[in-house]
Write a protein that holds these residues in place. Structure first.
Motif, mmCIF file in Angstrom:
data_model
loop_
_atom_site.group_PDB
_atom_site.id
_atom_site.type_symbol
_atom_site.label_atom_id
_atom_site.label_comp_id
_atom_site.label_asym_id
_atom_site.label_seq_id
_atom_site.Cartn_x
_atom_site.Cartn_y
_atom_site.Cartn_z
ATOM 1 N N ALA A 1 32.866 32.384 -19.704
ATOM 2 C CA ALA A 1 31.541 32.523 -20.325
ATOM 3 C C ALA A 1 31.631 32.347 -21.835
ATOM 4 O O ALA A 1 30.775 31.691 -22.447
ATOM 5 N N GLU A 2 32.669 32.911 -22.443
ATOM 6 C CA GLU A 2 32.868 32.775 -23.888
ATOM 7 C C GLU A 2 33.066 31.312 -24.283
ATOM 8 O O GLU A 2 32.537 30.845 -25.297
ATOM 9 N N GLY A 3 33.835 30.577 -23.466
ATOM 10 C CA GLY A 3 34.053 29.155 -23.739
ATOM 11 C C GLY A 3 32.759 28.355 -23.666
ATOM 12 O O GLY A 3 32.492 27.506 -24.528
ATOM 13 N N ILE A 4 31.945 28.635 -22.648
ATOM 14 C CA ILE A 4 30.669 27.926 -22.501
ATOM 15 C C ILE A 4 29.731 28.258 -23.663
ATOM 16 O O ILE A 4 29.092 27.362 -24.240
ATOM 17 N N ILE A 5 29.655 29.549 -24.012
ATOM 18 C CA ILE A 5 28.766 29.968 -25.101
ATOM 19 C C ILE A 5 29.169 29.329 -26.419
ATOM 20 O O ILE A 5 28.317 28.810 -27.163
ATOM 21 N N TRP A 6 30.483 29.345 -26.731
ATOM 22 C CA TRP A 6 30.915 28.745 -27.992
ATOM 23 C C TRP A 6 30.767 27.228 -27.992
ATOM 24 O O TRP A 6 30.530 26.615 -29.033
ATOM 25 N N GLY A 7 30.889 26.628 -26.816
ATOM 26 C CA GLY A 7 30.620 25.193 -26.720
ATOM 27 C C GLY A 7 29.168 24.897 -27.056
ATOM 28 O O GLY A 7 28.864 23.925 -27.761
ATOM 29 N N CYS A 8 28.268 25.765 -26.576
ATOM 30 C CA CYS A 8 26.846 25.600 -26.891
ATOM 31 C C CYS A 8 26.571 25.887 -28.366
ATOM 32 O O CYS A 8 25.768 25.194 -29.001
ATOM 33 N N ILE A 9 27.242 26.919 -28.917
ATOM 34 C CA ILE A 9 27.059 27.241 -30.332
ATOM 35 C C ILE A 9 27.481 26.068 -31.213
ATOM 36 O O ILE A 9 26.792 25.697 -32.175
ATOM 37 N N ASN A 10 28.644 25.479 -30.880
ATOM 38 C CA ASN A 10 29.183 24.392 -31.705
ATOM 39 C C ASN A 10 28.329 23.127 -31.656
ATOM 40 O O ASN A 10 28.414 22.292 -32.558
ATOM 41 N N SER A 11 27.541 22.972 -30.594
ATOM 42 C CA SER A 11 26.709 21.780 -30.490
ATOM 43 C C SER A 11 25.227 22.062 -30.766
ATOM 44 O O SER A 11 24.442 21.133 -30.946
ATOM 45 N N ALA A 12 24.867 23.354 -30.825
ATOM 46 C CA ALA A 12 23.453 23.704 -30.996
ATOM 47 C C ALA A 12 22.908 23.251 -32.339
ATOM 48 O O ALA A 12 21.776 22.755 -32.426
ATOM 49 N N ALA A 13 23.728 23.417 -33.408
ATOM 50 C CA ALA A 13 23.255 23.036 -34.743
ATOM 51 C C ALA A 13 22.950 21.538 -34.814
ATOM 52 O O ALA A 13 21.930 21.133 -35.402
ATOM 53 N N ALA A 14 23.825 20.723 -34.201
ATOM 54 C CA ALA A 14 23.606 19.276 -34.223
ATOM 55 C C ALA A 14 22.341 18.906 -33.454
ATOM 56 O O ALA A 14 21.524 18.086 -33.915
ATOM 57 N N LEU A 15 22.152 19.510 -32.286
ATOM 58 C CA LEU A 15 20.946 19.238 -31.500
ATOM 59 C C LEU A 15 19.690 19.715 -32.226
ATOM 60 O O LEU A 15 18.651 19.045 -32.207
ATOM 61 N N PHE A 16 19.811 20.865 -32.858
ATOM 62 C CA PHE A 16 18.689 21.423 -33.617
ATOM 63 C C PHE A 16 18.276 20.472 -34.745
ATOM 64 O O PHE A 16 17.101 20.139 -34.895
ATOM 65 N N ASN A 17 19.245 20.037 -35.536
ATOM 66 C CA ASN A 17 18.943 19.139 -36.663
ATOM 67 C C ASN A 17 18.357 17.814 -36.177
ATOM 68 O O ASN A 17 17.433 17.268 -36.778
ATOM 69 N N TYR A 18 18.931 17.310 -35.065
ATOM 70 C CA TYR A 18 18.462 16.033 -34.508
ATOM 71 C C TYR A 18 16.991 16.136 -34.079
ATOM 72 O O TYR A 18 16.158 15.297 -34.426
#
Length: 219
Positions: A36-53
């Motif tokens: 779960a921690e791996g999935i969450i951090w994977g989402c965190i690391n990509s969330a900013a890019a998706l947000f900005n896009y």
């Protein structure tokens, strides 16, 4: 030569699977929470890019201001929940799970040692391996499960970011993919060298520990 290398890699993969199986058996909550921690951090690391896009596209397309506010609110809520879970896990839950895993794995080794002949402990090579296993078992297990969490993190983040980059610039996406593969290979080789070094240094550590006991303990 190439065949031998493949066998070594398959052996490493098999050993990691066995170790993950033991972790899932002794501390199933560690196994589930690390994934779960791996999935969450994977989402965190990509969330900013998706947000900005999405935000830049909304501004460029002249989308209603409330839509941009909605995007910001969703991202803020996600970060709040994700970082809250992360703090709870690493500051409270993880130390407890590690201790539980340490006790269960050492218990298994102690039980196994009871079934062995005493003559085994007079064999320096066997005793070196036994001491090394006692010292390294839970440490290696923790490295395996946490590296698995990091791998899941990078897979989730990579798929998201590569998909996003392919829509913008496929060449940059391919370059980043190749560099990620090189990093994974380099880390794998580094771990193998570290493992070999630790195993070769174990007899020296055991001698040092023996000398310390002889010269420092009163008895």
């Amino acid at each position: 030569m190439k065949k031998k290398q493949k066998q070594k890699l398959s052996s490493i993969f098999r050993n990691n699977i066995i170790m993950l199986g033991k972790i899932a058996k002794y501390t199933p909550d560690y196994f589930v929470l690390m994934i779960a921690e791996g999935i969450i951090w994977g989402c965190i690391n990509s969330a900013a890019a998706l947000f900005n896009y999405n935000l830049l596209n909304a501004v460029q397309d002249g989308t209603d201001f409330l839509y941009a506010v909605k995007i910001i609110a969703i991202l803020a809520g996600f970060y709040l929940l994700a970082y809250g879970f992360d703090k709870w896990y690493w500051c409270y839950k993880n130390p407890l799970i590690r201790q539980k895993l340490h006790l269960r794995m050492h218990e298994e080794l102690f039980v196994k040692s009871l079934s062995l002949d005493l003559a085994c402990f007079d064999d320096p090579e066997f005793y070196n391996d036994f001491v090394w296993a006692m010292n390294e078992s839970d440490k290696r297990a923790i490295e395996v499960i946490e590296d698995t969490g990091k791998l899941i993190n990078r897979i989730v983040a990579s798929f998201t970011l590569f998909g996003l980059l392919f829509t913008v610039d496929p060449v940059i996406a391919v370059i980043l993919f190749v560099s990620s593969c090189i990093t994974i290979v380099a880390n794998t080789l580094g771990n193998k060298v570290s493992f070999k070094h630790d195993k070769e240094a174990n007899p020296l550590r055991r001698k040092k520990s023996y000398i310390n006991r002889v010269f420092h303990l009163s008895d």
